[in-house]
Design a protein around this motif. Structure first.
Motif, PDB file in Angstrom:
ATOM      1  N   SER A 244      -2.190  18.747  -8.707  1.00 47.25           N
ATOM      2  CA  SER A 244      -3.412  17.761  -8.212  1.00 47.25           C
ATOM      3  C   SER A 244      -2.140  16.760  -7.926  1.00 47.25           C
ATOM      4  CB  SER A 244      -4.315  17.489  -8.961  1.00 47.25           C
ATOM      5  OG  SER A 244      -4.206  17.404  -9.530  1.00 47.25           O
ATOM      6  N   GLY A 245      -1.538  16.651  -8.476  1.00 43.10           N
ATOM      7  CA  GLY A 245       0.059  15.469  -8.898  1.00 43.10           C
ATOM      8  C   GLY A 245      -0.994  14.146  -9.152  1.00 43.10           C
ATOM      9  N   GLN A 246      -2.055  14.434 -10.133  1.00 46.18           N
ATOM     10  CA  GLN A 246      -3.150  13.350 -10.808  1.00 46.18           C
ATOM     11  C   GLN A 246      -2.033  11.719 -11.720  1.00 46.18           C
ATOM     12  OE1 GLN A 246      -5.476  11.791  -8.948  1.00 46.18           O
ATOM     13  NE2 GLN A 246      -6.532  10.742 -10.741  1.00 46.18           N
ATOM     14  N   GLN A 247      -1.717  14.018 -12.600  1.00 45.58           N
ATOM     15  CA  GLN A 247      -0.691  13.098 -13.777  1.00 45.58           C
ATOM     16  C   GLN A 247       0.556  12.311 -13.649  1.00 45.58           C
ATOM     17  OE1 GLN A 247      -0.219  15.946 -16.561  1.00 45.58           O
ATOM     18  NE2 GLN A 247      -2.361  16.754 -16.817  1.00 45.58           N
ATOM     19  N   LEU A 248       1.181  12.846 -12.184  1.00 46.44           N
ATOM     20  CA  LEU A 248       2.572  12.475 -11.793  1.00 46.44           C
ATOM     21  C   LEU A 248       2.087  10.506 -11.640  1.00 46.44           C
ATOM     22  CD1 LEU A 248       5.202  12.335 -12.140  1.00 46.44           C
ATOM     23  CD2 LEU A 248       4.897  13.724  -9.170  1.00 46.44           C
ATOM     24  N   ALA A 249       0.596  11.005 -10.583  1.00 45.82           N
ATOM     25  CA  ALA A 249       0.248   9.737 -10.295  1.00 45.82           C
ATOM     26  C   ALA A 249       0.232   8.126 -10.920  1.00 45.82           C
ATOM     27  CB  ALA A 249      -0.714   9.745  -9.000  1.00 45.82           C
ATOM     28  N   ILE A 250      -0.425   9.329 -11.747  1.00 42.81           N
ATOM     29  CA  ILE A 250      -0.602   8.148 -13.251  1.00 42.81           C
ATOM     30  C   ILE A 250       0.827   8.038 -13.862  1.00 42.81           C
ATOM     31  CG2 ILE A 250      -2.105   8.316 -15.652  1.00 42.81           C
ATOM     32  CD1 ILE A 250      -3.883   9.957 -14.540  1.00 42.81           C
ATOM     33  N   THR A 251       1.668   8.221 -14.281  1.00 46.59           N
ATOM     34  CA  THR A 251       2.980   8.097 -15.277  1.00 46.59           C
ATOM     35  C   THR A 251       3.408   6.622 -14.406  1.00 46.59           C
ATOM     36  OG1 THR A 251       3.046  10.869 -16.189  1.00 46.59           O
ATOM     37  CG2 THR A 251       4.990   9.158 -15.795  1.00 46.59           C
ATOM     38  N   LEU A 252       3.846   7.625 -12.538  1.00 50.04           N
ATOM     39  CA  LEU A 252       4.574   6.148 -11.964  1.00 50.04           C
ATOM     40  C   LEU A 252       4.058   4.987 -11.613  1.00 50.04           C
ATOM     41  CD1 LEU A 252       5.780   8.504  -8.647  1.00 50.04           C
ATOM     42  CD2 LEU A 252       6.459   8.007 -11.360  1.00 50.04           C
ATOM     43  N   THR A 253       2.159   4.735 -11.387  1.00 47.91           N
ATOM     44  CA  THR A 253       1.744   3.641 -12.058  1.00 47.91           C
ATOM     45  C   THR A 253       1.969   2.953 -12.723  1.00 47.91           C
ATOM     46  OG1 THR A 253       0.066   4.351 -10.517  1.00 47.91           O
ATOM     47  CG2 THR A 253      -1.020   2.398 -12.131  1.00 47.91           C
ATOM     48  N   SER A 254       1.902   3.851 -14.192  1.00 48.83           N
ATOM     49  CA  SER A 254       2.231   3.012 -15.647  1.00 48.83           C
ATOM     50  C   SER A 254       3.483   2.963 -15.912  1.00 48.83           C
ATOM     51  CB  SER A 254       2.025   4.573 -16.535  1.00 48.83           C
ATOM     52  OG  SER A 254       2.487   3.727 -18.302  1.00 48.83           O
ATOM     53  N   LEU A 255       4.546   3.230 -15.510  1.00 51.43           N
ATOM     54  CA  LEU A 255       6.460   2.936 -15.274  1.00 51.43           C
ATOM     55  C   LEU A 255       6.602   1.852 -13.990  1.00 51.43           C
ATOM     56  CD1 LEU A 255       7.975   6.247 -15.073  1.00 51.43           C
ATOM     57  CD2 LEU A 255       7.694   4.653 -17.272  1.00 51.43           C
ATOM     58  N   GLY A 256       5.540   1.419 -13.252  1.00 48.94           N
ATOM     59  CA  GLY A 256       5.666  -0.040 -12.347  1.00 48.94           C
ATOM     60  C   GLY A 256       6.732   0.396 -11.080  1.00 48.94           C
ATOM     61  N   MET A 257       6.768   2.038 -11.002  1.00 47.06           N
ATOM     62  CA  MET A 257       7.122   1.732  -9.514  1.00 47.06           C
ATOM     63  C   MET A 257       6.691   1.391  -8.073  1.00 47.06           C
ATOM     64  SD  MET A 257       7.667   5.697  -7.921  1.00 47.06           S
ATOM     65  CE  MET A 257       9.705   6.154  -8.798  1.00 47.06           C
ATOM     66  N   ASN A 258       7.491   0.723  -7.714  1.00 49.77           N
ATOM     67  CA  ASN A 258       7.350   0.636  -5.820  1.00 49.77           C
ATOM     68  C   ASN A 258       5.689   1.710  -6.068  1.00 49.77           C
ATOM     69  OD1 ASN A 258       7.062   0.106  -2.747  1.00 49.77           O
ATOM     70  ND2 ASN A 258       7.660  -2.110  -3.584  1.00 49.77           N
ATOM     71  N   PHE A 259       4.880   1.000  -4.790  1.00 44.97           N
ATOM     72  CA  PHE A 259       3.997   1.153  -5.014  1.00 44.97           C
ATOM     73  C   PHE A 259       4.040   2.977  -3.017  1.00 44.97           C
ATOM     74  CE2 PHE A 259       0.314   2.180  -1.638  1.00 44.97           C
ATOM     75  CZ  PHE A 259      -0.958   3.164  -2.845  1.00 44.97           C
ATOM     76  N   LEU A 260       4.691   2.207  -2.288  1.00 44.59           N
ATOM     77  CA  LEU A 260       5.047   2.515  -1.206  1.00 44.59           C
ATOM     78  C   LEU A 260       6.075   3.953  -1.524  1.00 44.59           C
ATOM     79  CD1 LEU A 260       5.999   0.081   1.275  1.00 44.59           C
ATOM     80  CD2 LEU A 260       3.410   1.738   0.991  1.00 44.59           C
ATOM     81  N   ASP A 261       6.976   3.747  -2.807  1.00 42.37           N
ATOM     82  CA  ASP A 261       7.585   4.460  -3.177  1.00 42.37           C
ATOM     83  C   ASP A 261       7.072   6.079  -3.978  1.00 42.37           C
ATOM     84  OD1 ASP A 261      10.520   3.125  -2.731  1.00 42.37           O
ATOM     85  OD2 ASP A 261      10.560   2.657  -4.187  1.00 42.37           O
ATOM     86  N   SER A 262       6.608   5.096  -4.510  1.00 38.87           N
ATOM     87  CA  SER A 262       5.707   6.484  -5.657  1.00 38.87           C
ATOM     88  C   SER A 262       4.463   6.780  -4.627  1.00 38.87           C
ATOM     89  CB  SER A 262       3.581   5.452  -5.973  1.00 38.87           C
ATOM     90  OG  SER A 262       5.036   4.848  -7.853  1.00 38.87           O
ATOM     91  N   VAL A 263       4.134   6.526  -3.592  1.00 37.35           N
ATOM     92  CA  VAL A 263       3.341   7.293  -2.249  1.00 37.35           C
ATOM     93  C   VAL A 263       4.147   8.632  -1.828  1.00 37.35           C
ATOM     94  CG1 VAL A 263       2.307   7.579  -0.080  1.00 37.35           C
ATOM     95  CG2 VAL A 263       1.810   6.048  -1.759  1.00 37.35           C
ATOM     96  N   PHE A 264       5.429   8.454  -1.718  1.00 33.50           N
ATOM     97  CA  PHE A 264       6.265   8.947  -0.961  1.00 33.50           C
ATOM     98  C   PHE A 264       7.126  10.118  -1.877  1.00 33.50           C
ATOM     99  CE2 PHE A 264      11.236  10.206  -0.481  1.00 33.50           C
ATOM    100  CZ  PHE A 264      11.549  10.799   0.944  1.00 33.50           C
ATOM    101  N   VAL A 265       7.305   9.343  -3.288  1.00 38.37           N
ATOM    102  CA  VAL A 265       7.486  10.956  -4.719  1.00 38.37           C
ATOM    103  C   VAL A 265       6.459  11.941  -4.023  1.00 38.37           C
ATOM    104  CG1 VAL A 265       7.444  11.307  -6.680  1.00 38.37           C
ATOM    105  CG2 VAL A 265       8.702   9.740  -5.529  1.00 38.37           C
ATOM    106  N   LEU A 266       5.354  11.598  -4.118  1.00 35.64           N
ATOM    107  CA  LEU A 266       3.684  12.188  -4.450  1.00 35.64           C
ATOM    108  C   LEU A 266       4.255  13.230  -3.096  1.00 35.64           C
ATOM    109  CD1 LEU A 266       0.571  10.459  -6.471  1.00 35.64           C
ATOM    110  CD2 LEU A 266       2.601  11.761  -7.198  1.00 35.64           C
TER     111      LEU A 266
END
Length: 349
Positions: A244-266
């Motif tokens: 679902s990508g939920q756990q990776l989204a939680i991890t990237l948010t916790s690590l402070g990745m840039n929002f747009l970069d997190s969207v791109f990765v997912l």
């Protein structure tokens, strides 16, 4: 006939410009992530069209732009300096207007613009300080007016103690009010950039994650993610196995990745999250719904469990022992003869 056509030419031209203005605003609203060139082009087109349009079209355009997340700074300042009948929705609800722009508008415009700025849902400490300073500047001439009425004495006289006491009390009340407003503003507007004590990505780690996601190298991505978490590779793979990508989204948010970069990765690692819904991708909606505090707590719990599993406590035999206990085995070992020596002694007999 020509005169009648000239009389109709003005209203028709205004209506055409109203249509062009609203079309320009609508096309800008449909841009999820406008680039710098697109922001510059919109600023160049919007201001002349806005000035040439009717009052009703201006209000509609400002009301629509007040819902946009991104806005050129020049356009935000231009709209904020418009009459309050037009700029009120933008000053009250826009998230694209910066603190410096708000302070500039508050200092250059009247009381109506100040009231619109004060009615915003959240104000930064810098804007609050500027508003308090403006309020004090307005009250200072009023307080000094009564002092000019009595005749000036020939020799300076010290102020009565009661006046000094009242002035000190007024300053203390203002300082207490300022601190109270700052504390309230801190609760309303949390600074997500303050990551003191939190696990954060370095620039190199973030670049590697984006690169491996772009090329869909899941193995290398898991290695880089484990390094960023200071955890085992098993935990990184377990996070990525959540389709679902939920756990990776939680991890990237916790690590402070840039929002747009997190969207791109997912979107790259989970193609179904690239589907567009309501003008944005599903990955954008997943990340936007997360609370950073909850993400920090969950990732820390995962890392603690991982450390218990892959970094167990050393057994007691491997721990350092006191010197008195360590010497006893060495004495017993010295007293015991090697097996070879014992056999040679038997043969000698």
């Amino acid at each position: 006939m020509r005169d009648r056509f000239r009389d109709l030419e003005g209203p028709m031209a205004v209506r055409k410009k109203d249509v062009v203005l609203m079309a320009t605003v609508s096309s800008f609203e449909n841009l999820s992530y406008p680039t710098r060139s697109e922001l510059r082009q919109f600023a160049e087109l919007f201001m002349p069209l806005f000035q040439a349009s009717s009052e009703e079209a201006r209000r509609q355009a400002v009301a629509a732009l007040s819902q946009c997340e991104n806005m050129p700074a020049a356009v935000a300042l231009f709209i904020g300096n418009q009459p309050i009948e037009v700029s009120a929705p933008f000053l009250t609800a826009s998230k694209a207007i910066s603190d410096d722009t708000l302070i500039t508008i508050a200092r250059t415009q009247g009381a109506a613009h100040l009231k619109a700025i004060v009615s915003r849902d959240s104000l930064s400490p810098a804007v609050i300080d500027a508003l308090v300073a403006l309020r004090q500047a307005e009250l200072r001439p009023v307080a000094a007016a009564p002092a000019e009425q009595p005749a000036m004495p020939l020799s300076p006289m010290p102020a009565p103690p009661e006046v000094n006491r009242e002035e000190a009390r007024r300053l203390a009340d203002e300082a207490a009010l300022r601190e109270r407003i700052r504390s309230l503003a801190g609760h309303l507007r949390r600074n997500d950039e303050d990551r003191l004590g939190l696990r954060s990505l370095s620039d190199i780690q973030e670049a590697l994650l984006v690169r491996f996601a772009r090329s869909r190298e899941a193995t290398h991505f898991a290695t880089a993610l484990a390094d960023a978490l200071s955890a085992s590779r098993w935990l990184a793979e377990r996070i990525m196995l959540d389709l679902s990508g939920q756990q990776l989204a939680i991890t990237l948010t916790s690590l402070g990745m840039n929002f747009l970069d997190s969207v791109f990765v997912l979107e790259k690692l989970y193609p179904h999250l690239a589907e567009v819904q309501h003008n944005v991708s599903r990955a954008f909606l997943v990340l936007d719904a997360l609370d950073p505090e909850e993400c920090h707590a969950r990732v820390e719990a995962w890392c603690r469990a991982d450390s218990y599993t892959y970094n167990p406590v050393k057994p007691a035999a491997a721990q350092p022992v006191p010197a008195a206990q360590a010497q006893a085995p060495s004495y017993r070992f010295i007293r015991q003869a090697p097996l070879r020596d014992l056999k040679s002694v038997n043969r000698a007999r």
